[in-house]
Design an enzyme around this catalytic site. Structure first.
Site, PDB file in Angstrom:
ATOM      1  CG  HIS A  94      -2.144  -0.870   0.991  1.00  0.00           C
ATOM      2  ND1 HIS A  94      -3.351  -0.669   1.618  1.00  0.00           N
ATOM      3  CD2 HIS A  94      -2.330  -1.946   0.194  1.00  0.00           C
ATOM      4  CE1 HIS A  94      -4.218  -1.589   1.232  1.00  0.00           C
ATOM      5  NE2 HIS A  94      -3.613  -2.383   0.375  1.00  0.00           N
ATOM      6  CG  HIS A 267      -4.337 -11.556  -2.358  1.00  0.00           C
ATOM      7  ND1 HIS A 267      -5.493 -11.112  -2.954  1.00  0.00           N
ATOM      8  CD2 HIS A 267      -3.851 -10.481  -1.680  1.00  0.00           C
ATOM      9  CE1 HIS A 267      -5.679  -9.821  -2.657  1.00  0.00           C
ATOM     10  NE2 HIS A 267      -4.698  -9.430  -1.894  1.00  0.00           N
TER      11      HIS A 267
HETATM   12 FE1  HEB Z   1      -4.341  -7.518  -1.143  1.00  0.00          FE
HETATM   13  C1  HEB Z   1      -4.954  -8.226   2.140  1.00  0.00           C
HETATM   14  C2  HEB Z   1      -7.563  -6.410  -1.519  1.00  0.00           C
HETATM   15  C3  HEB Z   1      -3.691  -6.686  -4.415  1.00  0.00           C
HETATM   16  C4  HEB Z   1      -1.003  -8.251  -0.656  1.00  0.00           C
HETATM   17  N1  HEB Z   1      -5.935  -7.339   0.082  1.00  0.00           N
HETATM   18  C5  HEB Z   1      -5.970  -7.649   1.402  1.00  0.00           C
HETATM   19  C6  HEB Z   1      -7.242  -7.314   1.912  1.00  0.00           C
HETATM   20  C7  HEB Z   1      -7.986  -6.844   0.889  1.00  0.00           C
HETATM   21  C8  HEB Z   1      -7.155  -6.853  -0.258  1.00  0.00           C
HETATM   22  C9  HEB Z   1      -9.431  -6.384   0.929  1.00  0.00           C
HETATM   23  C10 HEB Z   1      -7.694  -7.494   3.340  1.00  0.00           C
HETATM   24  C11 HEB Z   1      -7.421  -6.359   4.260  1.00  0.00           C
HETATM   25  C12 HEB Z   1      -7.935  -6.813   5.616  1.00  0.00           C
HETATM   26  O1  HEB Z   1      -7.102  -7.052   6.491  1.00  0.00           O
HETATM   27  O2  HEB Z   1      -9.158  -6.927   5.761  1.00  0.00           O
HETATM   28  N2  HEB Z   1      -5.410  -6.711  -2.689  1.00  0.00           N
HETATM   29  C13 HEB Z   1      -6.735  -6.388  -2.640  1.00  0.00           C
HETATM   30  C14 HEB Z   1      -7.152  -5.939  -3.932  1.00  0.00           C
HETATM   31  C15 HEB Z   1      -6.075  -6.005  -4.741  1.00  0.00           C
HETATM   32  C16 HEB Z   1      -4.977  -6.501  -3.939  1.00  0.00           C
HETATM   33  C17 HEB Z   1      -8.535  -5.476  -4.287  1.00  0.00           C
HETATM   34  C18 HEB Z   1      -5.995  -5.642  -6.228  1.00  0.00           C
HETATM   35  C19 HEB Z   1      -6.809  -6.515  -7.050  1.00  0.00           C
HETATM   36  N3  HEB Z   1      -2.658  -7.449  -2.313  1.00  0.00           N
HETATM   37  C20 HEB Z   1      -2.617  -7.062  -3.596  1.00  0.00           C
HETATM   38  C21 HEB Z   1      -1.247  -7.051  -4.038  1.00  0.00           C
HETATM   39  C22 HEB Z   1      -0.482  -7.475  -3.002  1.00  0.00           C
HETATM   40  C23 HEB Z   1      -1.393  -7.750  -1.908  1.00  0.00           C
HETATM   41  C24 HEB Z   1      -0.788  -6.630  -5.412  1.00  0.00           C
HETATM   42  C25 HEB Z   1       0.990  -7.649  -2.907  1.00  0.00           C
HETATM   43  C26 HEB Z   1       1.806  -7.830  -3.900  1.00  0.00           C
HETATM   44  N4  HEB Z   1      -3.207  -8.150   0.450  1.00  0.00           N
HETATM   45  C27 HEB Z   1      -1.876  -8.504   0.402  1.00  0.00           C
HETATM   46  C28 HEB Z   1      -1.517  -9.148   1.636  1.00  0.00           C
HETATM   47  C29 HEB Z   1      -2.649  -9.142   2.436  1.00  0.00           C
HETATM   48  C30 HEB Z   1      -3.688  -8.490   1.678  1.00  0.00           C
HETATM   49  C31 HEB Z   1      -0.164  -9.700   1.965  1.00  0.00           C
HETATM   50  C32 HEB Z   1      -2.822  -9.770   3.828  1.00  0.00           C
HETATM   51  C33 HEB Z   1      -2.757  -8.770   4.911  1.00  0.00           C
HETATM   52  C34 HEB Z   1      -2.782  -9.475   6.259  1.00  0.00           C
HETATM   53  O3  HEB Z   1      -2.500 -10.653   6.362  1.00  0.00           O
HETATM   54  O4  HEB Z   1      -3.078  -8.765   7.246  1.00  0.00           O
END
Ligand code: HEB
Length: 741
Positions: A94, A267
């Protein structure tokens, strides 16, 4: 009188409270973005050198401490599965993921997640806890590691510890100490799940609107890093979600396979949190004083651990959420999915006949497989599916693609590789780094510079205006946001820049040909050194300026020059990526992009001028001096008389300001120009004196700019303009010289 922190007191408040100019005149042109991050604001001191501090860092000790932190669960925020890895990866993603290639702003380069609005975006919920977990480590290593670097490195250490072989890490992200107000996050006044009406122009035609997301934005909602996890406006539709993902990740500079790799890789770890629909307390920026910059107070159950509420979805993607595996893709393709609701009421998918072998983070029970609506997009969109399916049986392929995409995600806002610090900078170069060749010769000497300057001024077909315009065009593509662009590499001679209208391609060709001849002749003769086209372009601008200083100016001026630039090749220049460096307007050359879209089409010419000045990291006085000087030198894009408020163009005078502030001139807007063009007439005779644009008249109209313009028009203004212009010019020419800074 009880004061609730972050809320306004009822009557006027001290420290800048009360009804302000901004409240009275919300549309006034503000120069605030040119006053950010001033050295005086830096608690480490105005001349703090982060690279020098970083050089003293016990890098391996820091990494070891980060690794240990992963499994040191704290009672105030217990770790899911006994490991903070997932949380820290999400924090790093982020942090980096706010980057937009369109204007180069956002990203993890400045530690902005610590400040509003990002610290309080709904999408960043509970990342305040992630940063607070890091605090003892930040405290231990002090200024040798910035928050900006630490947040990314923590994500790296989490990934490595859990088994992803990464490409490396480049430090060098310098902390800022206030919110970066230059980033346009959209115009809506509500956060997700509302907060997307303006960026889609009110459209709810999800298929049609996805690619028309207002530029330069990359997120589908105010308050989201990218897309709504429940699909567009929580429609629960994975196919439509794919369209949003493609636009959002595309605006981050990621192609389809990088996008799939990032989502499938990210993921593979951790879980999502939606234990109940209980409303959370205010985010950090509006939380009570005693909450100490922590937000989202959760009154459900224990308020953490199994009772945590973050996004409202409740998903566990993998059977091994703390170990790198192909569990995400396996689950995605080997299960049948049904749209259900999380305990908090959020739309998500569940494999209703799936085996209960996905671990609960705390109580040793097991759950059925679950996925976000956006995860299903990787299966339902045909293009994503083709990529993702291939990796189901090719774990190595996914691993390599994820490692490469993660490195790009976390470094693409850092600019040239010469900015990367530390022992883990990979040797490999990537096209998105806008690579430059190594310099093979020592920089040209001062004596050679003088010889070359004399030759340039005698070259056929060039003049002061064209030489200055070309040097400006070369250097001024720089953007402080992602440190791309600039004069090094001489990419103004390559596509796409060589064809940009703002660069006046015909005139540019004449100058480039003349400079290339001089370069070739010099390099043929000299054995000890070679001059680059990139250096010559800047040197030509400098020579032109020195020759344009009137003899009457009571100061001997030499324009500072930093040799050592190199020339890039077309093969090392991705035209699609460089197309984003085209400014939407360059008020410095009095040009506005007629085909600009998005938020830019709506912005005033003068606001775009200030925006460009911000990208060039200029102060307000530097902006004023540069525009006044460039106009006097006649360096406007089309060589017209518009804005050139002088009888002797090509001379570095303060005429622009003297004539702009002359009360004998009366200005009127040209009919049919939409308020863009103006004519100045003699007050007594009505005779036409000057033509101008908004980017000219703003220096007389906006009170703060006018105050500066007066300084250059008053007694002593000529000397001051020459000195200030030369200084600001040299600053712009060297903006990208991280190799020597
Ligand atoms: Fe992620 C977690 C959405 C892309 C790495 N994710 C997460 C959550 C959500 C999301 C709603 C839960 C928060 C809480 O704690 O409740 N993503 C999302 C979306 C997209 C994404 C709508 C576009 C399609 N991711 C992504 C990327 C990466 C990531 C590109 C790197 C390379 N995530 C992640 C991790 C986690 C999440 C390592 C777990 C955290 C904890 O364990 O605390």
């Amino acid at each position: 009188l009880a004061h609730s922190f972050g809320k306004c007191a009822q009557l006027s408040d001290a420290a800048g409270g009360g009804t302000r100019s901004r409240d009275w005149w919300p549309c006034q042109l503000r120069l605030d973005v040119l006053r950010q991050f001033s050295p005086e604001q830096n608690p480490l001191g105005a001349d703090f050198d982060y690279a020098a501090a970083f050089a003293t860092l016990d890098y391996n000790g820091l990494k070891a401490d980060l690794k240990a932190l992963l499994t040191q669960s704290q009672a105030w925020w217990p770790a899911d599965f006994g490991n903070y890895g997932g949380l820290l990866i999400r924090m790093a993603w982020h942090s980096a993921g706010t980057y937009r290639i369109v204007d180069g702003r956002g990203g993890g380069g400045m530690g902005q997640q610590r400040f509003a609005p990002l610290n309080s975006w709904p999408d960043n919920a509970n990342l305040d806890k992630a940063r607070r977990l890091l605090w003892p480590i930040k405290q231990k290593y002090g200024s040798a590691i910035s928050w900006a670097d630490l947040m990314i490195l923590a994500g790296n250490v989490a990934l490595e510890t859990m088994g992803v072989p990464l490409l490396g890490f480049g430090g060098g992200r310098v902390d800022t100490w206030q919110s970066d107000e230059s980033v346009y996050w959209g115009s809506e006044t509500t956060f997700v799940p509302e907060g997307n009406d303006i960026r889609y122009n009110g459209s709810t035609d999800y298929a049609a609107r996805a690619s028309r997301l207002q530029e330069p934005l990359a997120a589908t909602h105010m308050g989201l890093i990218y897309v709504n996890p429940e699909g567009p406006d929580a429609t629960g539709d994975p196919k439509l979600a794919a369209l949003d993902i493609r636009t959002a990740f595309g605006r981050m500079g990621m192609n389809d396979s990088e996008t799939v790799a990032l989502i499938a890789g990210g993921h593979a770890f951790g879980k999502t949190h939606g234990a109940s629909g209980t409303a959370l307390g205010p985010p950090p920026e509006a939380a009570p004083l005693e909450a100490q910059d922590l937000g989202w107070y959760n009154s459900f159950g224990t308020g953490n651990a199994d009772d945590t509420i973050t996004s409202g979805t409740e998903v566990i993607w993998s059977k091994t959420p703390t170990r790198w595996s192909n569990g995400f893709l396996n689950s995605l393709f080997k299960n049948e999915w049904t749209l259900v609701k999380s305990p908090a009421g959020a739309l998500q998918f569940e494999a209703l006949n799936g085996t209960r072998d996905y671990p609960d983070p705390f109580n040793k029970t097991f759950r059925r497989p679950t996925m976000l609506v956006t995860d299903l997009a990787l299966r339902e969109d045909p293009t994503y599916r083709a990529i993702a399916e291939k990796w189901v049986d090719d774990f190595q392929g996914l691993t390599d693609a994820f490692a490469a995409a993660w490195f790009k995600l976390t470094h693409r806002d850092m600019g040239p590789v010469s900015r990367y610090l530390g022992p883990e900078v990979p040797k490999q170069r990537f096209i998105w780094q806008d690579p430059l060749p190594e310099a093979k010769y020592p920089p040209i000497s001062e004596a050679d510079q003088e010889v070359l300057k004399a030759q340039i001024l005698k070259a056929p077909g060039v003049n002061v205006s064209s030489l200055v315009a070309v040097a400006w065009g070369s250097a001024s593509t720089f953007r402080g946001g992602d440190k791309r662009g600039g004069a090094n590499g001489a990419r103004i001679a390559l596509e796409p820049q060589v064809s940009w209208e703002v660069n006046n391609p015909k005139q540019l060709r004449v100058v480039l040909d003349a400079l290339t001849d001089i370069k070739d002749a010099f390099n043929k003769k000299s054995r000890t050194t070679q001059v680059s086209l990139a250096d010559l372009i800047v040197l030509a601008g400098n020579a032109a300026i020195e020759s344009a200083i009137p003899a009457t100016t009571k100061a001997k001026v030499k324009v500072p020059f930093t040799p050592g630039r190199v020339d890039a090749t077309q093969a090392d220049t991705d035209p699609a990526s460089f197309a984003y460096l085209l400014p939407q307007a360059d008020g410095f050359r009095n040009w506005r992009n007629a085909s600009a879209g998005g938020a830019w089409a709506l912005a005033s010419t003068e606001a775009l001028l200030v925006d460009r000045a911000q990208q060039l990291t200029l102060t307000a006085p530097e902006l004023v001096a540069l525009v006044g000087g460039l106009r006097a030198l006649g360096a406007v894009w089309d060589n017209s008389a518009r804005g050139v408020l002088t009888a002797r163009p090509g001379t570095l005078t303060n005429d622009f300001f003297v004539n702009l502030l002359d009360m004998e001139t009366v200005w009127t807007a040209d009919e049919g120009s939409g308020g863009e063009l103006f004519t100045g007439r003699d007050r007594a005779t009505g005779k036409v004196r000057w033509q101008a644009t908004r980017a000219d008249l703003v220096f007389g109209a906006q009170a703060e700019l006018r105050a500066i313009a007066e300084v250059y028009a008053e007694a002593g203004g000529q000397e001051r303009l020459v000195a200030d212009f030369v200084k600001a010019w040299a600053k712009v020419m060297d903006l990208d010289r991280f190799d020597v800074k």
